[in-house]
Motif scaffolding. Structure first.
Motif, PDB file in Angstrom:
ATOM      1  N   GLU A 114       0.830  -1.207   0.000  1.00 26.93           N
ATOM      2  CA  GLU A 114       0.000   0.000   0.000  1.00 26.93           C
ATOM      3  C   GLU A 114       0.865   1.259   0.000  1.00 26.93           C
ATOM      4  O   GLU A 114       0.578   2.224  -0.718  1.00 26.93           O
ATOM      5  N   ASP A 134       1.209   4.145  -3.169  1.00 22.00           N
ATOM      6  CA  ASP A 134       1.170   5.595  -2.978  1.00 22.00           C
ATOM      7  C   ASP A 134       2.446   6.239  -3.518  1.00 22.00           C
ATOM      8  O   ASP A 134       2.408   7.285  -4.177  1.00 22.00           O
ATOM      9  N   ARG A 150      -5.927   1.084  -8.212  1.00 22.09           N
ATOM     10  CA  ARG A 150      -5.476   2.439  -7.952  1.00 22.09           C
ATOM     11  C   ARG A 150      -5.672   3.379  -9.143  1.00 22.09           C
ATOM     12  O   ARG A 150      -5.090   4.445  -9.190  1.00 22.09           O
TER      13      ARG A 150
END
Length: 306
Positions: A250, A254, A304
C-alpha cells in the motif's frame, strides 16, 4: 491515493510518443484491447537466428547478439502474453537455452564473452568477477529458467527438469542467506509458474517467505536507491507474497503515484555511473517506457486507477 485520469493520459502520451514500438504495442494490448499478435510481432525483432534474444530488449544490455539474461526477459513477455510452446518465439528461446546450458556446472552463463562489443551497464561487464558477482548463476538466471522449462514441458527432457528442480531447491536450502534482489526475483518467477509441480512449489514458498522478509525494502527511503520494492515481488493481488507484504505494498502504491514524472513516465532509479554517456540517454528513455507500462499494470491491478 489513486492515479488520476489526467495522469493516466499523460502516461499514455509518453509511451505512444517516446516509447519503443514494443511498449506501444504492449500499452495498446493491455489497456486498449490491442491484439497480442502485435506485441509478438514487435518482440520478434529482438530475436536472433539462434533463437536467443538481444538487440537491447533489456535496455541496460545493448549487444545485438543473444544472451541468456535477455532471453529470460523475452520469456517474461511471452509468459504474460500467454504464448504456448507452439509459438516460434518460445521454441527458439528454449532451443537457445538448451544450447547454452553448462551441464557440468548445471547453470547458464548469464552473458556471453562478446558483451563488451556494445554499450552496457557496468554490472554487465564480462570480467573475472562475473560468476562471483552473480553467485555462480545458481539462482540468477537458473531458477527463473527452470520455471520456463516446466512451463513448456515438451521442449526439454523431463529428467533435466527434475534434476534442476532439485538443484534450485537445494541451493535455496543451503544459501538462503546469500539470496539477494535479483536472485529472489528469479525464484519469484519460478514459483509463479503455473505448471510447477507440487510439492516443489509449496516447499519453495515456505523457504522464500523469510527471504522476502529479509530482502524486500519496506520503506520509501530505500526505494529511490534501488532498494527492492514490494511491488517487484508482488505486482498483483494474486501474488503468493501479496499478503505477507500487504502494508508495504500500500505504501509502495502511494509512492509510485507520487513518482510519476512531469513527462508522464516513471524513470529508473539507477544510472550507468558515467559509462557510455552517449548511450545512456537512449537506454534511460527506453527504461521509462518499460517501467511506465509495468507501473500502470501494477496500479490498475490493485485498484489504484481513478
Amino acid at each position: 491515493m489513486k492515479l488520476s485520469s489526467d495522469a493516466q493520459q499523460r502516461a499514455r502520451s509518453f509511451v505512444m510518443q517516446q516509447g519503443r514500438p514494443l511498449e506501444q504495442a504492449l500499452y495498446q494490448h493491455h489497456f486498449e484491447g490491442g491484439p497480442a499478435e502485435a506485441v509478438l510481432g514487435e518482440l520478434a525483432h529482438f530475436q536472433n537466428d539462434d533463437g536467443g534474444f538481444g538487440h537491447g530488449l533489456e535496455p541496460d544490455l545493448r549487444l545485438a547478439g543473444s544472451s541468456v539474461i535477455v532471453t529470460t526477459v523475452a520469456l517474461q513477455y511471452l509468459r504474460v502474453l500467454g504464448a504456448g510452446e507452439d509459438n516460434f518465439l518460445v521454441q527458439g528461446a528454449i532451443r537457445y537455452l538448451m544450447a547454452t546450458y553448462d551441464s557440468a556446472l548445471e547453470v547458464w552463463p548469464i552473458i556471453p564473452s562478446t558483451v563488451d562489443e556494445a554499450p552496457h551497464a557496468p554490472w554487465w561487464a564480462y570480467d573475472d568477477q562475473l560468476a562471483e558477482r552473480w553467485h555462480g548463476f545458481k539462482a540468477n538466471p537458473r531458477a527463473e529458467i527452470v520455471g520456463y522449462l516446466f512451463e513448456y514441458p515438451n521442449l526439454s527432457p523431463a529428467s533435466l527438469r527434475k534434476d534442476l528442480g532439485e538443484a534450485v531447491a537445494a541451493y535455496l536450502e543451503t544459501f538462503a542467506e546469500k539470496v539477494e534482489t535479483h536472485d529472489l526475483l528469479c525464484y519469484v518467477r519460478l514459483v509463479q509458474t503455473p505448471a510447477l509441480p507440487e510439492p516443489l512449489r509449496s516447499w519453495l514458498l515456505l523457504r522464500l517467505a523469510p527471504v522476502v522478509d529479509r530482502v524486500v525494502a519496506r520503506e520509501p527511503s530505500a526505494w529511490a536507491q534501488y532498494g527492492l520494492k514490494p511491488l517487484w515481488v508482488a505486482g498483483s493481488p494474486d501474488s503468493p507474497f501479496a499478503g505477507q507484504l500487504a502494508g508495504a505494498i500500500e505504501r509502495n502504491l502511494d509512492y509510485e503515484i507520487e513518482q510519476q514524472g512531469a513527462d508522464g513516465a516513471w524513470a529508473p532509479s539507477w544510472t550507468w555511473f558515467g559509462q557510455y554517456d552517449e548511450t545512456w540517454p537512449q537506454a534511460e528513455r527506453e527504461w521509462k517506457g518499460v517501467l511506465t507500462i509495468k507501473t500502470l499494470l501494477q496500479l490498475r491491478s490493485f485498484g489504484r486507477f481513478e
